[in-house]
Scaffold this motif. Structure first.
Motif, PDB file in Angstrom:
ATOM      1  N   THR A  45       0.853  -1.201   0.000  1.00  0.00           N
ATOM      2  CA  THR A  45       0.000   0.000   0.000  1.00  0.00           C
ATOM      3  C   THR A  45       0.884   1.245   0.000  1.00  0.00           C
ATOM      4  O   THR A  45       2.081   1.171   0.299  1.00  0.00           O
ATOM      5  CB  THR A  45      -0.871   0.085   1.292  1.00  0.00           C
ATOM      6  OG1 THR A  45      -0.008   0.073   2.432  1.00  0.00           O
ATOM      7  CG2 THR A  45      -1.882  -1.050   1.401  1.00  0.00           C
ATOM      8  N   GLY A  46       0.272   2.379  -0.275  1.00  0.00           N
ATOM      9  CA  GLY A  46       0.989   3.648  -0.178  1.00  0.00           C
ATOM     10  C   GLY A  46       1.422   3.931   1.248  1.00  0.00           C
ATOM     11  O   GLY A  46       2.521   4.429   1.491  1.00  0.00           O
ATOM     12  N   TYR A  49     -12.132  14.095   3.055  1.00  0.00           N
ATOM     13  CA  TYR A  49     -11.811  13.665   4.422  1.00  0.00           C
ATOM     14  C   TYR A  49     -12.668  14.456   5.402  1.00  0.00           C
ATOM     15  O   TYR A  49     -12.753  15.675   5.299  1.00  0.00           O
ATOM     16  CB  TYR A  49     -10.329  13.868   4.707  1.00  0.00           C
ATOM     17  CG  TYR A  49      -9.454  13.281   3.622  1.00  0.00           C
ATOM     18  CD1 TYR A  49      -9.470  11.916   3.365  1.00  0.00           C
ATOM     19  CD2 TYR A  49      -8.669  14.085   2.825  1.00  0.00           C
ATOM     20  CE1 TYR A  49      -8.701  11.367   2.359  1.00  0.00           C
ATOM     21  CE2 TYR A  49      -7.898  13.556   1.805  1.00  0.00           C
ATOM     22  CZ  TYR A  49      -7.918  12.198   1.574  1.00  0.00           C
ATOM     23  OH  TYR A  49      -7.164  11.671   0.568  1.00  0.00           O
ATOM     24  N   THR A  78      -5.046  16.329   4.981  1.00  0.00           N
ATOM     25  CA  THR A  78      -4.623  15.344   3.987  1.00  0.00           C
ATOM     26  C   THR A  78      -5.196  13.991   4.395  1.00  0.00           C
ATOM     27  O   THR A  78      -5.941  13.879   5.378  1.00  0.00           O
ATOM     28  CB  THR A  78      -3.084  15.292   3.847  1.00  0.00           C
ATOM     29  OG1 THR A  78      -2.720  14.492   2.706  1.00  0.00           O
ATOM     30  CG2 THR A  78      -2.406  14.685   5.072  1.00  0.00           C
ATOM     31  N   ASP A  95      -4.275   2.634  -4.745  1.00  0.00           N
ATOM     32  CA  ASP A  95      -5.507   2.286  -4.043  1.00  0.00           C
ATOM     33  C   ASP A  95      -6.721   2.719  -4.883  1.00  0.00           C
ATOM     34  O   ASP A  95      -6.577   3.308  -5.945  1.00  0.00           O
ATOM     35  CB  ASP A  95      -5.518   3.000  -2.686  1.00  0.00           C
ATOM     36  CG  ASP A  95      -6.342   2.261  -1.648  1.00  0.00           C
ATOM     37  OD1 ASP A  95      -5.779   1.407  -0.948  1.00  0.00           O
ATOM     38  OD2 ASP A  95      -7.560   2.530  -1.548  1.00  0.00           O
ATOM     39  N   ALA A 137       0.566  10.470  -4.006  1.00  0.00           N
ATOM     40  CA  ALA A 137      -0.392   9.354  -3.980  1.00  0.00           C
ATOM     41  C   ALA A 137      -1.552   9.611  -4.939  1.00  0.00           C
ATOM     42  O   ALA A 137      -2.075   8.696  -5.558  1.00  0.00           O
ATOM     43  CB  ALA A 137      -0.912   9.141  -2.561  1.00  0.00           C
ATOM     44  N   GLN A 138      -1.961  10.884  -5.067  1.00  0.00           N
ATOM     45  CA  GLN A 138      -3.095  11.218  -5.941  1.00  0.00           C
ATOM     46  C   GLN A 138      -2.648  11.969  -7.188  1.00  0.00           C
ATOM     47  O   GLN A 138      -3.483  12.542  -7.888  1.00  0.00           O
ATOM     48  CB  GLN A 138      -4.101  12.095  -5.175  1.00  0.00           C
ATOM     49  CG  GLN A 138      -4.630  11.443  -3.921  1.00  0.00           C
ATOM     50  CD  GLN A 138      -5.753  12.252  -3.272  1.00  0.00           C
ATOM     51  OE1 GLN A 138      -6.382  13.085  -3.903  1.00  0.00           O
ATOM     52  NE2 GLN A 138      -6.006  11.985  -1.998  1.00  0.00           N
ATOM     53  N   VAL A 176      -1.485   9.330   6.166  1.00  0.00           N
ATOM     54  CA  VAL A 176      -0.181   9.993   6.290  1.00  0.00           C
ATOM     55  C   VAL A 176       0.186  10.102   7.765  1.00  0.00           C
ATOM     56  O   VAL A 176       1.294   9.743   8.184  1.00  0.00           O
ATOM     57  CB  VAL A 176      -0.215  11.377   5.598  1.00  0.00           C
ATOM     58  CG1 VAL A 176       1.101  12.111   5.813  1.00  0.00           C
ATOM     59  CG2 VAL A 176      -0.516  11.222   4.114  1.00  0.00           C
ATOM     60  N   LYS A 206      -7.427   6.484  -6.809  1.00  0.00           N
ATOM     61  CA  LYS A 206      -6.175   7.152  -7.183  1.00  0.00           C
ATOM     62  C   LYS A 206      -6.084   7.198  -8.713  1.00  0.00           C
ATOM     63  O   LYS A 206      -6.981   6.745  -9.416  1.00  0.00           O
ATOM     64  CB  LYS A 206      -4.982   6.409  -6.592  1.00  0.00           C
ATOM     65  CG  LYS A 206      -5.128   6.061  -5.132  1.00  0.00           C
ATOM     66  CD  LYS A 206      -5.063   7.268  -4.203  1.00  0.00           C
ATOM     67  CE  LYS A 206      -5.255   6.819  -2.756  1.00  0.00           C
ATOM     68  NZ  LYS A 206      -4.981   7.812  -1.752  1.00  0.00           N
TER      69      LYS A 206
HETATM   70  C1  LIG Z   1      -4.156   7.406  -0.553  1.00  0.00           C
HETATM   71  C2  LIG Z   1      -3.154   8.316   0.015  1.00  0.00           C
HETATM   72  C3  LIG Z   1      -2.084   7.845   0.798  1.00  0.00           C
HETATM   73  C4  LIG Z   1      -1.946   6.409   1.232  1.00  0.00           C
HETATM   74  O1  LIG Z   1      -1.991   5.494   0.191  1.00  0.00           O
HETATM   75  P1  LIG Z   1      -2.658   4.038   0.415  1.00  0.00           P
HETATM   76  O2  LIG Z   1      -2.246   3.283  -0.795  1.00  0.00           O
HETATM   77  O3  LIG Z   1      -4.126   4.271   0.487  1.00  0.00           O
HETATM   78  O4  LIG Z   1      -2.105   3.491   1.671  1.00  0.00           O
HETATM   79  C5  LIG Z   1      -1.151   8.764   1.230  1.00  0.00           C
HETATM   80  N1  LIG Z   1      -1.251  10.068   0.937  1.00  0.00           N
HETATM   81  C6  LIG Z   1      -2.284  10.561   0.218  1.00  0.00           C
HETATM   82  C7  LIG Z   1      -2.345  12.016  -0.070  1.00  0.00           C
HETATM   83  C8  LIG Z   1      -3.270   9.701  -0.255  1.00  0.00           C
HETATM   84  O5  LIG Z   1      -4.288  10.195  -0.964  1.00  0.00           O
END
Ligand SMILES: *Cc1c(COP(=O)(O)O)cnc(C)c1O
Length: 407
Positions: A50-51, A342, A80, A178, A154-155, A84, A181
């Motif tokens: 995962t991210g 969020y 955010t 995820d 991530a986005q 994070v 994204k």
């Molecule tokens: C989705 C996201 C993450 C985490 O990524 P995952 O793959 O969902 O764990 C981190 N930072 C931002 C800004 C995100 O949108």
């Protein structure tokens, strides 16, 4: 009824088939690694489950860097993704919040400048919805204060700022695969970084060398097939009523830290090949929304920074906090997947609040965003004229409530 999902990647089942075939070929994961590193003009990339796992490993690497003893804080945006903050906690570090500018969603350079960097190990950007932050200023400030910077893309895979890839600023960049994204395999993430960072990270990869089990991979592939079919507006209305936890935002620090499944790497690679056209469609849909909503009294688009080339994984707007829920409900009744993103600024998330340093400054900009933001869809199923539909819904609600924004 048809219903436009709030975000997503419009794919065909044939993309999934092609991706799985790619994933079964030898060297597929290393091809993905090479291409991600290349996209971010970095030397290397590493794939994770995962991210947030990727973010945790990057922070553990920074924590192990020589010469930074006594530093334990990580500056993160006040608004955010909760993951994070969770990754900072998981890495055994303390989050310190920096306020954000509601009109660009960037870390606010003034708030960043006011932070005492004496205990700061690293600064993390946000680039929410694919809109680049003031990345050069953030990079320069971090560097001038002897702190690392992680560019959280991530986005924002494919976005650019000052003609550099988002994810290419600072010491390491982060991508996520995820749901919701830029490209998706339902879960997955990557770090991209240069040679100096590689030396720090290689010692932190033990956990991430464990790969995803075959059962988990097969379950994910089955879910991906449902995702690909279910994003279609004629089916999504049913999908969104299923108890899948779509759109919920839990705070969780117990996520696994593993490598990425090879088959999923193939599916990601297949989407990476189509990245430019996926993002071009999103930009075009965003341009249509901007055109329709500019001048609207009750909905104000968030403006990208002058030197930004965003990818608009969603289209963020600000509305009056008092009428926001009514607007979202009205959009949903009209078949448009609008969200309040969020639910809270991080300073108001109890699990984060208890971690913050004593002298944490308030983050009014982040609170304003949390109360006023609405995101609109931009993906490949968005029809032309969505902006006009949104305008009509907002106007009819407005004439009954008479809310206008002063901004
Ligand atoms: C989705 C996201 C993450 C985490 O990524 P995952 O793959 O969902 O764990 C981190 N930072 C931002 C800004 C995100 O949108």
């Amino acid at each position: 009824m048809t219903f436009l999902a709030p975000a997503g990647v419009r794919l065909h089942l044939t993309d999934l088939g092609a991706g799985i075939r790619l994933g079964l070929e030898k060297g597929c994961a290393s091809t993905l690694v090479r291409q991600l590193a290349h996209a971010a003009t970095r030397d290397d990339a590493w794939l994770f489950s995962t991210g947030r796992a990727a973010m945790t490993v990057a922070l553990q690497a920074i924590r192990s860097a020589p010469g930074l003893t006594g530093r334990s804080e990580v500056v993160i945006p006040g608004y955010t993704c909760y993951s994070v903050a969770a990754a900072v906690q998981r890495a055994g570090l303390t989050p310190r919040l920096c306020d954000v500018d509601p009109y660009t969603l960037s870390l606010d350079p003034d708030s960043l400048q006011r932070i005492d960097f004496g205990r700061v190990l690293a600064v993390i950007s946000a680039n929410l919805y694919g809109l680049p932050n003031r990345l050069l200023e953030i990079e320069n400030l971090a560097r001038a204060n002897g702190a690392f910077m992680i560019d959280d893309a991530a986005q924002a895979l494919g976005a650019r700022y000052m003609d550099r890839a988002v994810g290419a600023f600072g010491d390491a960049g982060l991508y996520s695969f995820d749901k919701g994204k830029v490209i998706t395999t339902l879960q997955g993430g990557a770090l991209v970084a240069g040679r100096e960072f590689r030396a720090l990270i290689v010692n932190q990869l033990a956990e991430a060398s464990k790969t995803t089990s075959l059962t988990v991979t097969l379950a994910l592939l089955a879910k991906l097939a449902v995702y690909v079919a279910g994003l279609h507006p004629s089916i999504y209305d049913m999908v969104r009523r299923l108890p899948l936890g779509l759109g919920t935002t839990p705070y969780d620090t117990h996520f696994p830290i593993r490598g990425y499944s090879r088959v999923l790497a193939g599916v990601a690679l297949q989407q990476l090949r189509r990245l430019d056209s996926l993002n071009e469609v999103r930009r075009r849909n965003a341009a249509g929304l901007t055109m329709a909503l500019t001048g609207c009294r009750s909905i104000k688009p968030v403006w990208p920074l002058p030197e930004a080339r965003p990818v608009f994984v969603r289209y963020p707007v600000l509305v009056d906090a008092r009428s926001r829920q009514d607007l979202i409900t009205a959009f949903e009744q009209g078949g448009i997947g609008a969200t309040g993103s969020y639910p809270a600024a991080l300073i108001d998330v109890p699990q984060v609040k208890q971690l913050l340093p004593q002298d944490q400054a308030v983050t009014p900009g982040a609170r304003e965003v949390a109360g006023r933001i609405v995101t609109l869809p931009t993906h490949g199923y968005v029809p032309t004229g969505l902006g006009d539909r949104i305008l009509r819904i907002a106007d009819s609600l407005n004439s009954s409530t008479r809310v206008t924004l002063e901004q």
